[in-house]
Design an enzyme around this catalytic site. Structure first.
Site, mmCIF file in Angstrom:
data_model
loop_
_atom_site.group_PDB
_atom_site.id
_atom_site.type_symbol
_atom_site.label_atom_id
_atom_site.label_comp_id
_atom_site.label_asym_id
_atom_site.label_seq_id
_atom_site.Cartn_x
_atom_site.Cartn_y
_atom_site.Cartn_z
ATOM 1 C CB THR A 158 -0.866 -0.010 0.975
ATOM 2 O OG1 THR A 158 -1.478 -1.576 1.317
ATOM 3 C CG2 THR A 158 -2.041 0.986 1.154
ATOM 4 N N GLY B 48 0.704 1.537 6.080
ATOM 5 C CA GLY B 48 -0.494 0.797 5.920
ATOM 6 C C GLY B 48 -0.413 -0.058 7.182
ATOM 7 C CG ASP C 5 0.178 -6.659 8.446
ATOM 8 O OD1 ASP C 5 0.111 -6.846 7.243
ATOM 9 O OD2 ASP C 5 1.024 -6.334 9.091
ATOM 10 C CE LYS D 133 3.217 -0.137 10.560
ATOM 11 N NZ LYS D 133 3.050 -0.593 9.384
ATOM 12 N N GLY D 134 3.859 -5.303 10.834
ATOM 13 C CA GLY D 134 5.040 -6.127 10.412
ATOM 14 C C GLY D 134 4.859 -7.259 9.679
ATOM 15 N N GLY D 135 3.751 -7.442 8.996
ATOM 16 C CA GLY D 135 3.643 -8.525 8.138
ATOM 17 C C GLY D 135 4.730 -8.196 6.600
ATOM 18 N N GLY D 136 5.377 -7.131 6.668
ATOM 19 C CA GLY D 136 6.567 -7.234 5.665
ATOM 20 C C GLY D 136 7.887 -7.102 6.416
ATOM 21 C CD GLU E 277 6.337 -0.972 9.093
ATOM 22 O OE1 GLU E 277 6.265 -0.996 7.916
ATOM 23 O OE2 GLU E 277 5.815 -1.761 10.026
HETATM 24 C C1 5RP Z 1 5.194 -3.786 6.870
HETATM 25 C C2 5RP Z 1 3.797 -3.454 7.574
HETATM 26 C C3 5RP Z 1 2.770 -3.090 6.370
HETATM 27 O O1 5RP Z 1 2.535 -2.076 6.646
HETATM 28 C C4 5RP Z 1 1.879 -4.375 6.411
HETATM 29 O O2 5RP Z 1 2.274 -5.478 6.448
HETATM 30 C C5 5RP Z 1 0.698 -4.013 5.302
HETATM 31 O O3 5RP Z 1 1.219 -4.199 4.158
HETATM 32 P P1 5RP Z 1 0.394 -4.234 2.726
HETATM 33 O O4 5RP Z 1 0.206 -2.696 2.504
HETATM 34 O O5 5RP Z 1 1.441 -4.936 1.704
HETATM 35 O O6 5RP Z 1 -0.775 -4.852 2.927
HETATM 36 O O7 5RP Z 1 3.612 -3.250 8.814
HETATM 37 O O8 5RP Z 1 5.909 -4.074 7.836
#
Ligand code: 5RP
Length: 220
Positions: free
Chosen positions: A31, A82, A84, A94-97, A103
Site C-alpha cells: 500500500t 499501511g 495488517d 503491523k509487521g507483515g512486511g 516503522e
Molecule cells: C510492513 C507493514 C505493512 O504496513 C503491512 O504489512 C501492510 O502491508 P501491505 O500494504 O502490503 O498490505 O507493517 O512491516
C-alpha cells in the site's frame, strides 16, 4: 474493485497530507508502494523522507526523493504507513512486511500517523492476522516459550529483518487489550519490538472501500 485497486485509491488519497518542504515519514508495504508512486506522480516534494525500510528507501531514491537518517531530522510532520489489521480505536497489527521496528521508531517521531488500508484490514478485535514479534536471534527460543505462556502459537518466519533479527509470528492469538499486550510482550527479554501499535496508534485512517476512500480521524 479488487484489493490492489483499493490500495491504489488510498495511496493516492494520502498525498494530500504531504506538506511540501516538510520532512515526511514513509512506511513499508504494497500500500505504501502505491502511495510513493502517487506522490511521485503528484510532483509534491517533501524536504526529505525518513524511511522505515531498505525496500522503501530504494523505491523513494529511485523516484528522486531525498532519504535522510532519522538522527538528522528534528521533526517529522506526517508518517504514512499501511497496516495488517486496524481496529476502531486505530490500534494496529503491523509487521507483515517485517519492518515493524523501524516503522514504530519513525511513527513515534511523527506528529501525525496516517494509516492507509483497504477495507479488509478493519477488524473488531486484533489477532486474526498473526502478530509479528521481532527478536534478537539468540533469544528466539526463550521468547517463543514466553509467548506460548501468554497463549500464542509462535512460528519463526523464514526471514531476517533489516536489523539482522528474526521474527516470530504469533498465531491463534486474539488481543482483547492491545495497549497492555504491547507492554507485556515488549518487556520480554530478547524482544526487539512487538508489531502491536497501540500505545501510539494511527491518528487518521484512510480506508479503501468500493464506494471510495473513507476518511476517519481519531477522537482524543
Ligand atoms: C510492513 C507493514 C505493512 O504496513 C503491512 O504489512 C501492510 O502491508 P501491505 O500494504 O502490503 O498490505 O507493517 O512491516
Amino acid at each position: 474493485m479488487d484489493q490492489n485497486e483499493l490500495k491504489r485509491l488510498v495511496g493516492q488519497a494520502a498525498v494530500k497530507y504531504v506538506k511540501p518542504g516538510e520532512v515526511l515519514g514513509v512506511g513499508t508495504g504494497s500500500t505504501v508502494d502505491c502511495f510513493i508512486d502517487a506522490l511521485a506522480a503528484s510532483g509534491i516534494k517533501p524536504s526529505a523522507c525518513v524511511s522505515s525500510s531498505v525496500r522503501s528507501t530504494e523505491k523513494l531514491r529511485a523516484l528522486g526523493f531525498e532519504v535522510v537518517d532519522l538522527n538528522d531530522v528534528e521533526r517529522i510532520g506526517v508518517y504514512v504507513d499501511g497496516a495488517d489489521e486496524i481496529n476502531g480505536d486505530f490500534e494496529m497489527i503491523k509487521g507483515g512486511g517485517g519492518a515493524l521496528t523501524r516503522e514504530k521508531i519513525v511513527a513515534s517521531a511523527a506528529d501525525t500517523f496516517v494509516c492507509i488500508a483497504d477495507q479488509s484490514k478493519l477488524v473488531k478485535t486484533l489477532g486474526r492476522f498473526p502478530l509479528p514479534v521481532e527478536v534478537i536471534p539468540m533469544a528466539r527460543g526463550c521468547v517463543a516459550r514466553a509467548l506460548r505462556a501468554l497463549g500464542a502459537e509462535p512460528v519463526e518466519r523464514d526471514f531476517t529483518t533489516d536489523n539482522g533479527c528474526r521474527i516470530l509470528d504469533c498465531r491463534n492469538f486474539m488481543i482483547e487489550d492491545p495497549v497492555r499486550m504491547e507492554q507485556t510482550i515488549n518487556a520480554i527479554p530478547g524482544v526487539v519490538t512487538v508489531g502491536l501499535f497501540a500505545a501510539r496508534g494511527a491518528d487518521v485512517l484512510l480506508l479503501g472501500t468500493p464506494e471510495g476512500v473513507k476518511t476517519m480521524e481519531k477522537t482524543r
